[in-house]
Scaffold this motif. Structure first.
Motif, PDB file in Angstrom:
ATOM      1  N   PHE A  40      30.916  49.945  34.572  1.00  0.00           N
ATOM      2  CA  PHE A  40      31.097  48.689  35.288  1.00  0.00           C
ATOM      3  C   PHE A  40      31.209  48.901  36.796  1.00  0.00           C
ATOM      4  O   PHE A  40      31.712  48.045  37.513  1.00  0.00           O
ATOM      5  CB  PHE A  40      32.335  47.962  34.770  1.00  0.00           C
ATOM      6  N   LYS A  41      30.740  50.047  37.267  1.00  0.00           N
ATOM      7  CA  LYS A  41      30.802  50.378  38.685  1.00  0.00           C
ATOM      8  C   LYS A  41      30.135  49.282  39.517  1.00  0.00           C
ATOM      9  O   LYS A  41      29.158  48.674  39.091  1.00  0.00           O
ATOM     10  CB  LYS A  41      30.078  51.700  38.915  1.00  0.00           C
ATOM     11  N   ASN A  42      30.658  49.056  40.699  1.00  0.00           N
ATOM     12  CA  ASN A  42      30.170  48.065  41.654  1.00  0.00           C
ATOM     13  C   ASN A  42      30.388  46.624  41.197  1.00  0.00           C
ATOM     14  O   ASN A  42      29.748  45.710  41.696  1.00  0.00           O
ATOM     15  CB  ASN A  42      28.689  48.293  41.992  1.00  0.00           C
ATOM     16  N   LYS A  43      31.293  46.443  40.243  1.00  0.00           N
ATOM     17  CA  LYS A  43      31.677  45.105  39.799  1.00  0.00           C
ATOM     18  C   LYS A  43      33.196  45.040  39.752  1.00  0.00           C
ATOM     19  O   LYS A  43      33.868  46.053  39.591  1.00  0.00           O
ATOM     20  CB  LYS A  43      31.094  44.796  38.417  1.00  0.00           C
ATOM     21  N   ILE A  44      33.725  43.848  39.879  1.00  0.00           N
ATOM     22  CA  ILE A  44      35.159  43.639  39.692  1.00  0.00           C
ATOM     23  C   ILE A  44      35.400  43.617  38.190  1.00  0.00           C
ATOM     24  O   ILE A  44      34.666  42.955  37.453  1.00  0.00           O
ATOM     25  CB  ILE A  44      35.605  42.320  40.349  1.00  0.00           C
ATOM     26  N   VAL A  45      36.404  44.342  37.745  1.00  0.00           N
ATOM     27  CA  VAL A  45      36.710  44.398  36.322  1.00  0.00           C
ATOM     28  C   VAL A  45      38.068  43.753  36.069  1.00  0.00           C
ATOM     29  O   VAL A  45      39.064  44.111  36.702  1.00  0.00           O
ATOM     30  CB  VAL A  45      36.722  45.856  35.806  1.00  0.00           C
ATOM     31  N   VAL A  78      31.514  40.080  38.046  1.00  0.00           N
ATOM     32  CA  VAL A  78      32.840  40.199  37.452  1.00  0.00           C
ATOM     33  C   VAL A  78      32.682  40.492  35.963  1.00  0.00           C
ATOM     34  O   VAL A  78      31.947  39.805  35.263  1.00  0.00           O
ATOM     35  CB  VAL A  78      33.669  38.917  37.652  1.00  0.00           C
ATOM     36  N   ILE A  79      33.380  41.518  35.499  1.00  0.00           N
ATOM     37  CA  ILE A  79      33.374  41.909  34.088  1.00  0.00           C
ATOM     38  C   ILE A  79      34.721  41.526  33.493  1.00  0.00           C
ATOM     39  O   ILE A  79      35.764  41.861  34.053  1.00  0.00           O
ATOM     40  CB  ILE A  79      33.177  43.435  33.939  1.00  0.00           C
ATOM     41  N   VAL A  80      34.708  40.818  32.380  1.00  0.00           N
ATOM     42  CA  VAL A  80      35.932  40.424  31.682  1.00  0.00           C
ATOM     43  C   VAL A  80      35.926  41.105  30.320  1.00  0.00           C
ATOM     44  O   VAL A  80      35.012  40.885  29.516  1.00  0.00           O
ATOM     45  CB  VAL A  80      36.003  38.885  31.503  1.00  0.00           C
ATOM     46  N   ILE A  81      36.938  41.949  30.068  1.00  0.00           N
ATOM     47  CA  ILE A  81      37.026  42.630  28.778  1.00  0.00           C
ATOM     48  C   ILE A  81      38.474  42.657  28.300  1.00  0.00           C
ATOM     49  O   ILE A  81      39.411  42.549  29.092  1.00  0.00           O
ATOM     50  CB  ILE A  81      36.482  44.074  28.823  1.00  0.00           C
ATOM     51  N   GLY A  82      38.624  42.816  27.007  1.00  0.00           N
ATOM     52  CA  GLY A  82      39.932  43.039  26.403  1.00  0.00           C
ATOM     53  C   GLY A  82      39.977  44.446  25.854  1.00  0.00           C
ATOM     54  O   GLY A  82      38.989  44.923  25.285  1.00  0.00           O
ATOM     55  N   ILE A 128      40.405  45.583  38.765  1.00  0.00           N
ATOM     56  CA  ILE A 128      39.842  46.763  39.402  1.00  0.00           C
ATOM     57  C   ILE A 128      38.758  46.314  40.370  1.00  0.00           C
ATOM     58  O   ILE A 128      37.882  45.516  40.004  1.00  0.00           O
ATOM     59  CB  ILE A 128      39.248  47.708  38.335  1.00  0.00           C
ATOM     60  N   ASN A 129      38.824  46.809  41.607  1.00  0.00           N
ATOM     61  CA  ASN A 129      37.828  46.399  42.593  1.00  0.00           C
ATOM     62  C   ASN A 129      36.503  47.122  42.375  1.00  0.00           C
ATOM     63  O   ASN A 129      36.382  47.973  41.493  1.00  0.00           O
ATOM     64  CB  ASN A 129      38.351  46.565  44.027  1.00  0.00           C
TER      65      ASN A 129
END
Length: 155
Positions: A40-45, A78-82, A128-129
């Motif tokens: 997920f690099k270069n994305k907000i997580v 933006v990545i949204v995970i659980g 995470i930025n």
């Protein structure tokens, strides 16, 4: 309403300033796919740690579903995970089915959460930025608007 605003301000005061590089967390998805947060690099997580028996984790699912939809089902910046570091994949799959989870769920090795400060309560959301640095950590259930404000602060 005023208490909520003070709570949010208090949370923002606890913004993580450590340089913990979050991209060393190995994940196993509910379909058996393997991933690493480095994917997920270069994305907000937005990574919410949960456990299947946690009442507040269950109550937060609709909010995370909305975020997942709002940010383009992980196709935008933006990545949204659980992440559940406590239960087995089969239990996580059952949780997803029972509560209508739309965002990706993973199992993550609890021992690997130490660089993120460890997970001592669920839910705990870590933001995470784009550089892979955990910047905000919020223990407890968060409202949709609070999620959005924190994400905007990282863009």
């Amino acid at each position: 309403m005023r208490a909520k605003k003070y709570f949010f301000v208090l949370i923002m005061v606890f913004v993580l300033t450590s340089n913990a590089f979050a991209f060393n967390l190995d994940l196993v998805g509910t379909n058996g796919q393997r991933a690493n947060v480095s994917n997920f690099k270069n994305k907000i997580v937005v990574m919410t740690f949960f456990d299947i028996g946690c009442y507040y984790c269950q109550k937060e699912v609709p909010t995370l579903n909305k975020l997942y939809e709002l940010y383009g089902k992980n196709q935008k910046n933006v990545i949204v995970i659980g992440v559940d570091p406590f239960d087995h994949i089969g239990q996580i799959r059952a949780f997803a089915s029972q509560f209508g989870v739309k965002y990706p769920l993973y199992w993550g090795n609890y021992a690997q959460t130490a660089p993120l400060g460890g997970i001592f309560a669920t839910p705990t959301s870590i933001f995470i930025n784009k550089q892979g640095i955990s910047k905000v950590r919020v223990p407890g259930q968060i409202g949709e608007q609070d999620f959005i404000e924190i994400i905007k602060s990282l863009q």
